[in-house]
Design an enzyme around this catalytic site. Structure first.
Site, short mmCIF file in Angstrom:
data_model
loop_
_atom_site.label_atom_id
_atom_site.label_comp_id
_atom_site.label_asym_id
_atom_site.label_seq_id
_atom_site.Cartn_x
_atom_site.Cartn_y
_atom_site.Cartn_z
N ASP A 13 0.81 -1.23 0.00
CA ASP A 13 0.00 0.00 0.00
C ASP A 13 0.84 1.27 0.00
OD1 ASP A 13 -2.27 -1.67 0.28
OD2 ASP A 13 -1.94 -1.72 2.45
N HIS A 41 -3.99 -1.82 -6.31
CA HIS A 41 -3.14 -0.69 -6.69
C HIS A 41 -4.06 0.44 -7.12
CE1 HIS A 41 0.60 -3.36 -7.60
NE2 HIS A 41 0.21 -3.41 -6.35
P1 GDP Z 1 -0.40 0.30 -3.77
O1 GDP Z 1 -1.10 -0.99 -3.49
O2 GDP Z 1 1.04 0.28 -3.37
O3 GDP Z 1 -0.60 0.78 -5.16
O4 GDP Z 1 -1.06 1.38 -2.82
P2 GDP Z 1 -2.62 1.63 -2.53
O5 GDP Z 1 -3.29 1.91 -3.78
O6 GDP Z 1 -3.17 0.57 -1.69
O7 GDP Z 1 -2.54 2.90 -1.58
C1 GDP Z 1 -2.07 4.12 -1.96
C2 GDP Z 1 -3.17 5.16 -1.75
O8 GDP Z 1 -2.60 6.41 -1.62
C3 GDP Z 1 -4.13 5.28 -2.89
O9 GDP Z 1 -5.39 5.67 -2.43
C4 GDP Z 1 -3.50 6.37 -3.75
O10 GDP Z 1 -4.42 7.07 -4.58
C5 GDP Z 1 -2.99 7.27 -2.69
N1 GDP Z 1 -1.79 8.02 -3.00
C6 GDP Z 1 -0.67 7.59 -3.66
N2 GDP Z 1 0.27 8.55 -3.63
C7 GDP Z 1 -0.25 9.59 -2.92
C8 GDP Z 1 0.25 10.85 -2.50
O11 GDP Z 1 1.39 11.22 -2.74
N3 GDP Z 1 -0.58 11.61 -1.74
C9 GDP Z 1 -1.84 11.25 -1.41
N4 GDP Z 1 -2.58 12.07 -0.66
N5 GDP Z 1 -2.34 10.06 -1.78
C10 GDP Z 1 -1.55 9.24 -2.52
#
Ligand code: GDP
Length: 424
Positions: A13, A41
């Site tokens: 995440d 993701h």
């Molecule tokens: P992944 O599984 O590694 O792709 O991560 P997730 O999707 O589970 O969680 C990342 C969350 O953080 C998602 O809701 C993204 O839209 C959000 N996100 C990613 N980068 C940023 C950021 O720099 N700032 C903010 N506020 N949200 C982010």
């Protein structure tokens, strides 16, 4: 030509989907090499907001070939519904754009069922499975008791193979768990249905990868979850059931001889962890609630509230070493803008000793976090796109983390949108 892997450095995440969506612009092929429908993701782009569980995050870019490699847990049921959702939001998914390895094993209906039955049997000792059948699936794969996607092209052979597997699996379902046996008619109908739907997408993806390399195309390997959830290097047994680190990318992608030139590790500016297992830097109470709310830290697949805490330098340093990250993307910096003081878990204390090295998983239960503070920046940074424009305290935080974890922080993400980042 350069190939790149994007991997999680922490407990998952971290924002990998967001980074892959951003970086796919430079790549011709995007491959998922491990994992299944157990993680999500999140991608926010011109088509809307998506939680991709199985589809590679390059699916939004015209001209990008997206591959589900032999290392993935191929959950056709979930993949089909995910495809319908994404298509429904205006994204084209054709066999030209999505290729599924004929050597990928199928998640079968009983894998999800067994996941639920085993977690119920474990009661309060459960591992915190997302109940997507991932652990039973990988166990069966290593016993060679799965069906390869390519077998869907050989109905005579498939029928016999499916019958044998069913006979074997029903011994476990009924004998071990006292559950209902699976009926062959149901399994066969299921297989025929999904064969019909997916045959146009299934092919020898190794050949596609080989040709891509030969013609100088760039490949992006997309990992699921993070180093600390890696089957061999993570917080055993609270790991996933596959290898998330970049070393597995060539094996799980279909081109075992592939070279991974760059490895971008994704680190969150604070820590989150879903499910069970030791989490040394964990916060509780009001402080935790505030961070969870600020970061919207609820599971993309399960909606479960994530456990939260300050950045953990010990775990992150180890998480960087495992895949051999060559650059870091630090995400969600904007979330910490409300903090007066920025907390950092700089070391662990174990049996009265201060340690820097990530210990054996069992010893994590006795580790206590050593917390240091830096001054916060206390201003909205989500609109900033240049390093020099970041407040000094935000830059100091990035530089401090970079020094401690020993890897260049190339990207600083300040929002979920594609363009909300700073490249140094
Ligand atoms: P992944 O599984 O590694 O792709 O991560 P997730 O999707 O589970 O969680 C990342 C969350 O953080 C998602 O809701 C993204 O839209 C959000 N996100 C990613 N980068 C940023 C950021 O720099 N700032 C903010 N506020 N949200 C982010």
């Amino acid at each position: 030509m350069a190939n790149c892997a994007i991997v999680g450095i922490n407990w998952g995440d971290e924002g990998k989907g967001r980074m892959v969506d951003l970086l796919t612009e430079k790549y011709d092929v995007v491959v998922r090499y491990q994992g299944g429908g157990n993680a999500g993701h999140t991608v926010v782009n011109e088509f809307g907001k998506f939680a991709l569980h199985l589809l590679p995050s390059g699916i939004f870019r015209p001209g990008v070939v997206n591959i589900l490699g032999n290392g993935v847990a191929l959950d056709l049921e979930n993949l089909w519904s995910e495809m319908q959702t994404v298509i429904g939001q205006g994204v084209d998914i054709t066999p030209d754009k999505l290729k599924i390895s004929d050597r990928a094993s199928l998640v079968l209906p009983w894998h999800r069922e067994l996941d639920g039955l085993e977690e119920a049997r474990l009661k309060d000792k459960k591992f915190g499975s997302t109940k997507q059948g991932i652990a039973p699936f990988y166990s069966d794969k290593f016993q060679k008791k799965t069906i390869l996607a390519g077998e869907l092209f050989y109905p005579e052979h498939l029928k016999e193979h499916a019958k044998d597997l069913l006979e074997w699996k029903n011994l476990t379902l009924t004998g071990v768990y006292g559950a209902e046996p699976t009926k062959f008619e149901d399994l066969w109908a299921w297989l025929q249905d999904y064969a019909e739907k997916f045959k146009p997408f299934i092919c020898d993806t190794g050949k596609i990868m080989k040709n891509a390399v030969k013609s100088g195309k760039n490949i992006l390997f997309e990992a699921q979850l993070g180093s600390l959830r890696d089957l061999d290097y993570g917080i055993h047994p609270y790991t996933t059931s596959s290898n998330a680190i970049a070393a597995y990318a060539p094996v799980g992608s279909g081109l075992p001889s592939a070279k991974v030139d760059e490895i971008v590790g994704v680190v969150k500016a604070y820590s989150t962890c879903v499910g069970e297992g030791p989490f040394v830097c964990e916060w509780f109470g009001e402080e935790a609630d505030k961070l969870r709310e600020a970061g919207g830290e609820y599971g993309a697949k399960t909606g479960r509230p994530r456990r939260v805490g300050p950045i953990d330098i010990v775990a992150t340093g180890y998480g960087v070493e495992c895949p051999g990250a060559t650059a870091i993307a630090l995400t969600k910096m904007d979330v910490m803008s409300y903090m007066k003081k920025i907390p950092i878990c700089s070391h662990y204390e174990l049996n009265g000793e201060i340690i820097d090295d990530f210990p054996f998983p069992v010893a994590l239960n006795d580790c206590k976090p050593v917390i240091e503070y830096m001054d916060g920046w206390e201003t909205d940074i989500s609109g900033i796109r240049k390093w020099e424009a970041l407040p000094e305290n935000a830059r100091k935080y990035v530089e401090y983390v970079e020094k401690q974890i020993g890897c260049f922080i190339k990207y600083v993400s300040v929002g979920p949108e594609r363009d909300a980042y700073i490249e140094r």
